[in-house]
Design a protein around this motif. Sequence first.
Motif, mmCIF file in Angstrom:
data_model
loop_
_atom_site.group_PDB
_atom_site.id
_atom_site.type_symbol
_atom_site.label_atom_id
_atom_site.label_comp_id
_atom_site.label_asym_id
_atom_site.label_seq_id
_atom_site.Cartn_x
_atom_site.Cartn_y
_atom_site.Cartn_z
ATOM 1 N N CYS A 141 1.040 -1.181 -0.028
ATOM 2 C CA CYS A 141 0.293 0.094 -0.202
ATOM 3 C C CYS A 141 0.983 1.010 -0.364
ATOM 4 O O CYS A 141 1.482 1.245 1.213
ATOM 5 C CB CYS A 141 -0.852 0.124 1.628
ATOM 6 S SG CYS A 141 -1.758 1.727 2.090
ATOM 7 N N CYS A 144 0.459 2.527 3.486
ATOM 8 C CA CYS A 144 0.412 2.447 5.223
ATOM 9 C C CYS A 144 1.949 0.844 5.122
ATOM 10 O O CYS A 144 2.055 0.658 6.114
ATOM 11 C CB CYS A 144 -0.757 1.447 5.759
ATOM 12 S SG CYS A 144 -0.751 0.344 5.467
ATOM 13 N N CYS A 166 -5.466 -2.295 0.127
ATOM 14 C CA CYS A 166 -4.847 -2.506 0.660
ATOM 15 C C CYS A 166 -5.675 -3.031 2.162
ATOM 16 O O CYS A 166 -6.747 -2.718 2.794
ATOM 17 C CB CYS A 166 -4.917 -1.325 2.298
ATOM 18 S SG CYS A 166 -3.462 -1.510 3.026
ATOM 19 N N CYS A 169 -5.298 -0.537 5.651
ATOM 20 C CA CYS A 169 -6.366 0.592 6.062
ATOM 21 C C CYS A 169 -6.995 0.721 5.111
ATOM 22 O O CYS A 169 -7.557 2.003 5.082
ATOM 23 C CB CYS A 169 -4.747 1.740 5.583
ATOM 24 S SG CYS A 169 -4.217 2.125 4.257
ATOM 25 N N THR A 171 -6.857 1.916 1.760
ATOM 26 C CA THR A 171 -6.353 2.043 0.866
ATOM 27 C C THR A 171 -6.736 1.941 -0.637
ATOM 28 O O THR A 171 -5.977 0.463 -0.247
ATOM 29 C CB THR A 171 -5.030 2.981 0.568
ATOM 30 O OG1 THR A 171 -5.422 3.554 1.979
ATOM 31 C CG2 THR A 171 -5.439 4.284 -0.332
HETATM 32 ZN ZN LIG Z 1 -2.913 0.503 4.060
#
Ligand SMILES: [Zn+2]
Length: 256
Positions: A141, A144, A166, A169, A171
């Motif tokens: 990601c 993170c 992700c 998180c 994303t």
């Molecule tokens: Zn992430």
Amino acid sequence: MTRSKWDQRIRRADELAAEYPFAADVLRFYRHVARLQKDLYAGLAGVGNDLSLLVPRFPDFLESIAAAAPDPLAQCARDLGERAPADWVAALESFWRDASQFQPEPGRTAELLACMFLQPYAEYLADHREPAPPRETFGTCPFCRSRPLAGVLRPEGDGGKRSLICSFCATEWDIGRMVCAACGEQTVEKLAVYTAEQFPHVRVEACDTCRYYIKTVDLTKNGHAVPVVDELATIPLNLWAREHAYVKLRGNLLGI
Ligand SMILES: [Zn+2]
Ligand SMILES: [Zn+2]
């Protein structure tokens, strides 16, 4: 808007539990976790970057997991619940430091619990960060550094735009249509795609260079799908991949 993503996941888990009896237990437990996570997320406003402020919510979370989880996860939640608060802080901080390296497996129960508990916090931080310019990365990601859990195809023009989600998180970032999500391999002969009649909107994308696979959910074929939930429900695809000696790029919340 960000809050409704939890409701979408919960609703989709209900739909798929009715549709796929073989995944019903897994999806019922996931729904339980998603409800807890929704509440954790809603309580995060104002906590900012201070992880220790979350810790007082951990015992209730463990108790609720223990009541709904299969063993050995339930037993682990009970054991953790009996430990001192200082131990919880240490366990959560230690998980948070190395979260991007975590590979869920059924035996890693304490870390799975920490992951479930901290995931809404990771999503909250990702949802409230300064927007960054889009970057195309493989394997991890861009926010993170955790591994992607699933791929997504979203309608665009005549075909679909591919992105990765992700595992920690949530994303989502763009990636090319014909490239390995793990290592960036682009040689068509090295990239295998497998679909099963049972799940026309989910495909296994495997790579013969790095041997990793990821499942991609095609929203052009099923606009009701919620990638993280459909990924969880399509267990027979994992079995196919394992039989062909591919390794999942990142296990899901239940360690599968
Ligand atoms: Zn992430
Ligand atoms: Zn690869």
